[in-house]
Design a protein around this motif. Structure first.
Motif, PDB file in Angstrom:
ATOM      1  N   GLU A  11       5.529 -38.865  48.700  1.00  0.00           N
ATOM      2  CA  GLU A  11       6.860 -38.272  48.814  1.00  0.00           C
ATOM      3  C   GLU A  11       7.963 -39.292  48.538  1.00  0.00           C
ATOM      4  N   ALA A  39      10.582 -39.201  45.506  1.00  0.00           N
ATOM      5  CA  ALA A  39      12.031 -39.263  45.718  1.00  0.00           C
ATOM      6  C   ALA A  39      12.651 -40.342  44.836  1.00  0.00           C
ATOM      7  N   ALA A  59      20.065 -34.362  44.727  1.00  0.00           N
ATOM      8  CA  ALA A  59      19.890 -33.323  45.756  1.00  0.00           C
ATOM      9  C   ALA A  59      18.407 -33.118  46.054  1.00  0.00           C
ATOM     10  N   ALA A  60      17.599 -33.029  44.996  1.00  0.00           N
ATOM     11  CA  ALA A  60      16.161 -32.866  45.194  1.00  0.00           C
ATOM     12  C   ALA A  60      15.561 -34.104  45.848  1.00  0.00           C
ATOM     13  N   LYS A  85      17.053 -36.084  47.995  1.00  0.00           N
ATOM     14  CA  LYS A  85      17.399 -36.060  49.422  1.00  0.00           C
ATOM     15  C   LYS A  85      16.458 -35.135  50.192  1.00  0.00           C
ATOM     16  N   GLU A  86      16.115 -33.996  49.598  1.00  0.00           N
ATOM     17  CA  GLU A  86      15.185 -33.076  50.270  1.00  0.00           C
ATOM     18  C   GLU A  86      13.827 -33.747  50.472  1.00  0.00           C
ATOM     19  N   MET A  87      13.353 -34.454  49.462  1.00  0.00           N
ATOM     20  CA  MET A  87      12.065 -35.120  49.577  1.00  0.00           C
ATOM     21  C   MET A  87      12.134 -36.267  50.590  1.00  0.00           C
ATOM     22  N   ASP A 136      14.133 -36.355  53.189  1.00  0.00           N
ATOM     23  CA  ASP A 136      14.180 -35.735  54.519  1.00  0.00           C
ATOM     24  C   ASP A 136      12.770 -35.399  54.986  1.00  0.00           C
ATOM     25  N   SER A 137      11.948 -34.871  54.058  1.00  0.00           N
ATOM     26  CA  SER A 137      10.567 -34.560  54.401  1.00  0.00           C
ATOM     27  C   SER A 137       9.809 -35.827  54.779  1.00  0.00           C
ATOM     28  N   ARG A 142      18.339 -42.616  50.868  1.00  0.00           N
ATOM     29  CA  ARG A 142      19.131 -41.413  51.148  1.00  0.00           C
ATOM     30  C   ARG A 142      20.623 -41.729  51.109  1.00  0.00           C
ATOM     31  N   CYS A 155      21.683 -41.814  47.597  1.00  0.00           N
ATOM     32  CA  CYS A 155      21.887 -40.463  47.041  1.00  0.00           C
ATOM     33  C   CYS A 155      23.285 -39.950  47.372  1.00  0.00           C
TER      34      CYS A 155
END
Length: 664
Positions: A96, A100, A110-111, A113-115, A117-118, A133, A136
């Motif tokens: 992950e 990222a 944006a994508a 940041k989602e990864m 966060d995971s 992050r 980003c």
């Protein structure tokens, strides 16, 4: 030794494996791919992983494809494989954060940041992920406000291959490239190595070698000497100011020895730092000597930067648990015998859990380096750090020096920054760029206000700086030492006045920033005089022949001989005196201080004296009563002759205008 490949994250220079260590028949394609990846031969591993994935879509095969493309800096090709991997239930947290990073490389914040966060849900508090992050969040700001200036791709240096790293020596540019070259090796060091002589398995290109060029013409590019460019990698050149020493990073084949079982096991040969000394007698580089804190079988040491005086060597290394993460930046000091002392880590203000690379200082002491562990735009970014109150304050260089891809190897030449990048639109995989910041002129005015009688500083004196272009005045008050400092507008002229309670004001001086081509701090000093307290009227002193009198407040602009408005008022007093004494014949004399040449000062003072005479004639004084004489710096009133360092007040005493009554 790609610019990233000995620390992101594998710590590689060359992987050695003997022919005895071969895959046996019947092994799976995936095993063959893993073997190639283990030897860092990603160019050969990729088609094997792809074949294995087509046969069976496993996370291991997808990870092999994704990681291989990532380590080869093929970010657009890596992204779809990480996307597939992320959907598989057995993908890992490491997958992950790598995904990222690839998304950031491809400007998909944006994508990313989602990864992240995971990932942070699984690895809470991971500083590298938190910095990614943060990067980003900051990327949009940096991308929307690029620094003004000129960005050039140095096409005369670059090729369709990887060209990176910039150093300067004796008017030429030194850089590394993996462009094809004629074989330098005639007799192989090993006869049983699987390392091919001309190609680096990691990239599928030639090994890196050091080249020199004039930077203007690609036909001037040529390999450095054979004893610098070996059979494998040579890169990261750094020279002392006199060009007598060269430090650079190399990899070379060295035999580790067999195991207790008598087998030749594969092992990693790490990058190391070498030193060369220039032999002026022969006009050649001497035999190289290794930096004593290399560890070719244990850890990488590279990216050397030698201080101009040759006393400090900065470099990157991964000394395992001695550092903060991947490669950290260290420095070593040479003692009085020239022996390098134990390396010192530059600490957490510079180093991170990620990888720090390519350190360099400019002449002003600003530190530049690359990092993928600081908050950045993507991949390696270039940062500058300034030491303030004993602490390093680090700043991302922003766009266009940085990009979502890898930006590294800064080199400074005056205000120009050279750097390397694998951003899209280049000539090859890595290119050398040059960024010249737009010139922003900054001006300020400083000075010292003194009591004319006591020569002591005057505090709380008010200096008024009137902008003649805008009419807007600036006001500043002197401190306890009589000093003041104020910023000025870029291009304007300013009329100055100084006032203080119980003192006569000084007016009429002018400073200008017009015509200046470089930022600077202008200077204006003044001396205030307290009015005399009159208890009884004293008779006016009577003029006498052959006696010299000073004309107060007679000013000229720098290097000018024009009569200023404030000066005219003072000269009118002389006009009145001459009108009241029609038989006088006078000499008008001007004097300069010792700055500038003798002849220049003599001519300037003569022109100024003649300007005053012309003014008096214009007021009706007969020309045969006036003699103009410029003495330049021939009649100094104090010690401030040529070459003597003096204060502005001492120089001011010598800049004067006088008249002498020749006869009455």
């Amino acid at each position: 030794m790609d610019k990233r490949n000995y620390n992101l994250p594998a710590l590689l220079s060359i992987m050695v494996a003997m022919l005895l260590f071969k895959t046996t028949q019947g092994q799976y394609i995936k095993k063959q791919a893993d073997d190639q990846a283990r030897l860092y031969n990603y160019a050969e591993a990729i088609p094997l992983y792809e074949k294995a994935y087509r046969k069976k879509a496993t996370s291991a095969a997808a990870r092999g494809m994704a990681d291989s493309y990532r380590l080869m800096s093929a970010y657009t090709l890596a992204e779809p494989w990480y996307a597939k991997l992320a959907t598989m239930p057995d993908h890992t947290a490491a997958d992950e954060i790598h995904y990222a990073g690839i998304l950031m490389n491809n400007s998909k914040y944006a994508a990313a940041k989602e990864m992240l966060d995971s990932y942070l849900n699984k690895k809470n508090g991971d500083k590298t992920a938190e910095n990614m992050r943060s990067g980003c969040d900051s990327a949009a700001k940096w991308l929307s406000a690029p620094a003004k200036g000129t960005l050039d791709n140095l096409k005369a240096l670059n090729s369709q291959w990887s060209d990176w790293g910039t150093a300067f020596n004796k008017g030429v540019i030194i850089f590394a490239s993996d462009r094809p070259y004629d074989s330098l090796q005639h007799n192989p060091f090993f006869s049983t190595t699987n390392i091919r002589q001309k190609y680096y398995g990691w990239t599928g290109n030639s090994y890196l070698h050091l080249y020199e060029s004039n930077g203007q013409d690609s036909t001037s590019t040529k390999l450095l000497a054979r004893n610098i460019n070996g059979d494998y990698h040579s890169a990261n050149a750094s020279y002392t100011a006199d060009g007598s020493k060269l430090y650079y990073a190399v990899t070379d084949l060295k035999k580790k020895g067999r195991t207790l079982l008598g087998k030749d096991e594969p092992y990693t040969l790490n990058v190391e730092v070498m030193e060369q000394q220039w032999d002026s007698a022969t006009g050649r580089w001497r035999q190289s000597s290794p930096f004593p804190y290399n560890g070719i079988f244990n850890y990488p040491v590279g990216d050397p930067f030698i201080s101009p005086d040759g006393q400090e060597l900065y470099f990157v290394a991964d000394y395992g648990d001695k550092g903060y993460g991947g490669t950290d930046i260290y420095y070593s000091h040479a003692d009085e015998n020239g022996k390098w002392q134990t390396p010192v880590n530059m600490g957490p203000e510079i180093n991170t859990q990620g990888n720090e690379r390519t350190p360099v200082f400019d002449k002003a002491g600003t530190f530049y380096f690359a990092s993928d562990g600081q908050p950045g735009i993507g991949g390696l970014d270039i940062y500058k750090a300034i030491k303030t109150s004993g602490h390093w304050v680090t700043k991302n260089m922003g766009i266009p020096v940085n990009s979502p891809q890898d930006d590294f190897a800064p080199a400074l030449d005056s205000t120009t920054i050279y750097f390397s990048s694998n951003r899209p639109g280049g000539k090859g995989s890595d290119d050398i760029y040059r960024f010249i910041p737009a010139r922003i002129l900054l001006f300020s005015l400083s000075g010292h206000i003194l009591d004319k009688k006591t020569n002591k500083p005057l505090s709380n004196a008010e200096v008024i700086i009137n902008n003649k272009e805008t009419g807007i005045p600036l006001k500043v008050v002197t401190d306890e030492e009589g000093n003041y400092h104020v910023k000025l507008d870029s291009i304007s002229s300013y009329e100055l006045s100084v006032a203080k309670t119980d003192y006569n004001s000084v007016t009429g001086a002018v400073v200008t920033t017009k015509g200046l081509s470089a930022s600077r701090d202008l200077r204006y000093d003044a001396m205030l005089e307290a009015p005399e307290k009159v208890t009884e009227k004293k008779p006016e002193p009577q003029p006498a022949p052959n006696k010299t009198y000073k004309l107060e407040n007679v000013y000229f602009d720098v290097a000018k001989a024009d009569i200023k408005p404030g000066t005219a008022t003072e000269l009118d007093k002389l006009v009145k005196l001459l009108q009241d004494n029609p038989t006088w014949k006078v000499e008008i004399a001007t004097h300069t201080d010792s700055r500038a040449s003798d002849s220049y000062n003599l001519k300037l003072s003569q022109r100024r004296a003649e300007s005053i005479v012309v003014y008096l004639i214009g007021k009706g004084i007969a020309s045969d009563r006036l003699v103009a004489k410029g003495y330049g710096e021939t009649r100094l009133l104090n010690r401030c002759a040529n070459g003597v360092r003096c204060s502005e007040e001492e120089h001011l005493a010598n800049r004067r205008t006088e008249f002498t009554i020749l006869n009455m």
